[in-house]
Scaffold this active site. Structure first.
Site, PDB file in Angstrom:
ATOM      1  N   GLY A 242     -28.132  12.005  -0.074  1.00  0.00           N
ATOM      2  CA  GLY A 242     -27.464  12.323  -1.331  1.00  0.00           C
ATOM      3  C   GLY A 242     -27.953  11.607  -2.559  1.00  0.00           C
ATOM      4  O   GLY A 242     -27.543  11.935  -3.674  1.00  0.00           O
ATOM      5  N   CYS A 347     -35.591  41.315 -10.649  1.00  0.00           N
ATOM      6  CA  CYS A 347     -34.602  42.151 -11.337  1.00  0.00           C
ATOM      7  C   CYS A 347     -33.197  41.595 -11.184  1.00  0.00           C
ATOM      8  O   CYS A 347     -32.354  42.174 -10.494  1.00  0.00           O
ATOM      9  CB  CYS A 347     -34.701  43.576 -10.812  1.00  0.00           C
ATOM     10  SG  CYS A 347     -36.350  44.225 -11.049  1.00  0.00           S
TER      11      CYS A 347
HETATM   12  C1  LIG Z   1     -28.530  17.795   3.041  1.00  0.00           C
HETATM   13  C2  LIG Z   1     -28.130  16.632   3.852  1.00  0.00           C
HETATM   14  C3  LIG Z   1     -28.784  15.405   3.694  1.00  0.00           C
HETATM   15  C4  LIG Z   1     -29.853  15.176   2.657  1.00  0.00           C
HETATM   16  O1  LIG Z   1     -29.338  15.256   1.364  1.00  0.00           O
HETATM   17  P1  LIG Z   1     -30.227  14.811   0.117  1.00  0.00           P
HETATM   18  O2  LIG Z   1     -29.338  15.004  -1.029  1.00  0.00           O
HETATM   19  O3  LIG Z   1     -31.415  15.677   0.082  1.00  0.00           O
HETATM   20  O4  LIG Z   1     -30.578  13.371   0.324  1.00  0.00           O
HETATM   21  C5  LIG Z   1     -28.423  14.373   4.530  1.00  0.00           C
HETATM   22  N1  LIG Z   1     -27.458  14.513   5.466  1.00  0.00           N
HETATM   23  C6  LIG Z   1     -26.800  15.673   5.639  1.00  0.00           C
HETATM   24  C7  LIG Z   1     -25.763  15.771   6.680  1.00  0.00           C
HETATM   25  C8  LIG Z   1     -27.114  16.767   4.840  1.00  0.00           C
HETATM   26  O5  LIG Z   1     -26.457  17.912   5.014  1.00  0.00           O
END
Ligand SMILES: *Cc1c(COP(=O)(O)O)cnc(C)c1O
Length: 423
Positions: A242, A347
């Site tokens: 995240g 489109c």
């Molecule tokens: C998508 C996801 C991540 C990675 O998220 P980023 O924002 O790209 O770092 C990590 N863990 C889980 C469970 C995810 O769904």
């Protein structure tokens, strides 16, 4: 800009590392994604460095960019994989990522997926529901195995990110409510073919402020203590991914050392192994989508720059209202600017790369780069409007390799079958 180091102008032209993007375009045409390997390697090292004194497994979230070359490159840095499907599991395997470094996330794991992952003895299944727990136990029992599990807790924290990439609020489909956690770990203990080894969370993506992480960690810390008091052997805390990146000039990345500091404190206090699942942070800034201006169109109220990349190639602006900086491939010496919507050929009114953007004046057939497109770009591409998937290029110092061939129209049509009765 962080990625000026990897994408930069030389003799009036935009380069990725030591390779001219014009040169690549001449060879393979446009559009194409290109990634700078050094940007990814540097990120891996930065992360390893920040967490060097912490017992940590870094599992790259494959879904951000699952090109086999990218997975292999990151695997080579010693990283594991966070996967969400059978396809990603097989990709991780073929990139020689050890099963012991694989985490299986996702809300909808099928029987086939669970079975295959059990066969490969992956490190941990991140469980998202009670029904999944029961299914996994049944399959493990049949196979005579014990499945290592962790429960994804939804801490009901607002990650202050776009609604479509917020995952840690109670109204999101992800995880198990915080208040049900003790109960579900009790159920795991009652299932003989499951072994609870950890706990996890993932509150969203493109998070630029560390505060939501801190708030969630505080809640999780209390939960880990309670679970241990009840006799559950929680030996790792998977903090999810995240971490955001600066997609444009007005965004500021969180400080990775500060993030590590918060986690270090927690890890020491609880004497717990940490798992990280970064996706975007590792690859986002490494990539750009190179596209050609097909037409300039002056509408009644706006100017449109119509390019040959569309929302089927890069969905982020449409899906997340995401900002991507746009750079001309030829360095602009005069300072003539224009305000325009940069749109694709699809489109759909939603088919845009940028809206009301002030940028250096470009002309028909000029090339432009849509920056910071290394994550959630190529992986989200589709064949909408019967457009082939674009080529992908990996640049490394002064060499570049095609890491995905451009999909041709024959391949695209061949997959369809017309029943004889229609012919
Ligand atoms: C998508 C996801 C991540 C990675 O998220 P980023 O924002 O790209 O770092 C990590 N863990 C889980 C469970 C995810 O769904």
């Amino acid at each position: 800009m962080g990625n000026m180091k990897y994408f930069h102008y030389k003799n009036g032209q935009l380069y990725g590392d030591n390779v001219s993007l014009t040169k690549i375009a001449k060879l393979i045409g446009t559009p194409f994604y290109c990634y700078c390997a050094n940007a990814i390697i540097d990120r891996c090292n930065e992360l390893k460095e920040a967490f060097s004194d912490i017992d940590v497994l870094i599992a790259y979230a494959l879904k951000a960019n699952s090109n086999q070359a990218i997975i292999s490159l990151i695997g080579k840095q010693g990283f594991g994989a966070d996967i969400v499907s059978l396809g990603e599991l097989e990709r991780a395997k073929r990139a020689n990522i050890d099963g012991k470094k694989i985490i299986f996330s996702g809300v909808g794991k099928s029987e086939e997926e669970l079975e295959r992952a059990l066969n490969l003895d992956i490190f941990c299944f991140n469980i998202e529901s009670e029904a999944e727990l029961i299914r996994l136990n049944n399959i493990a029992k049949k196979m005579g195995k014990i499945a290592p599990v962790s429960v994804r807790i939804n801490p009901d924290i607002d990650a202050k990110t776009h609604a479509k990439i917020s995952t840690g609020k109670s109204e999101n489909k992800f995880g198990i409510p915080y208040k049900d956690a003790l109960n579900i770990y009790k159920k795991i203990a009652d299932n003989k073919n499951l072994n609870a080894i950890g706990i996890d969370m993932h509150i969203g993506s493109q998070i630029l402020d560390l505060k939501p992480f801190e708030n969630a960690f505080t809640l999780m810390e209390q939960l880990i203590i309670s679970l241990r008091n009840e006799g559950h052997n929680i030996s790792h805390f998977d903090v999810g991914g995240g971490l955001g990146i600066a997609h444009g000039q007005d965004e500021k990345e969180p400080d990775i050392r500060q993030y590590a500091k918060i986690i270090r404190r927690l890890s020491k206090k609880l004497d717990i192994k940490i798992i990280l699942e970064p996706g975007r942070w590792l690859v986002g800034n490494s990539g750009a989508l190179i596209t050609k201006v097909e037409y300039i169109k002056n509408g009644a109220n706006k100017n449109f720059i119509i390019v040959n990349a569309g929302m089927n190639d890069l969905l982020r602006p449409t899906l997340y209202e995401a900002h991507h900086d746009i750079w001309p491939i030829l360095e602009v010496k005069n300072h003539n600017k224009m305000t325009a919507d940069i749109v694709g050929p699809i489109c759909e009114t939603g088919d845009y790369m940028a809206q009301a953007r002030l940028l250096a004046k470009v002309e028909q057939n000029d090339l432009i780069a849509i920056m910071n497109a290394g994550a959630y770009g190529a992986v989200m591409a589709s064949n909408y409007n019967s457009r082939g998937l674009v080529a992908e290029i990996l640049i490394y110092n002064d060499r570049f390799d095609i890491i995905r061939e451009r999909q041709n129209i024959d391949e695209l049509i061949r997959a369809d079958k017309v029943p004889n009765w229609i012919k």
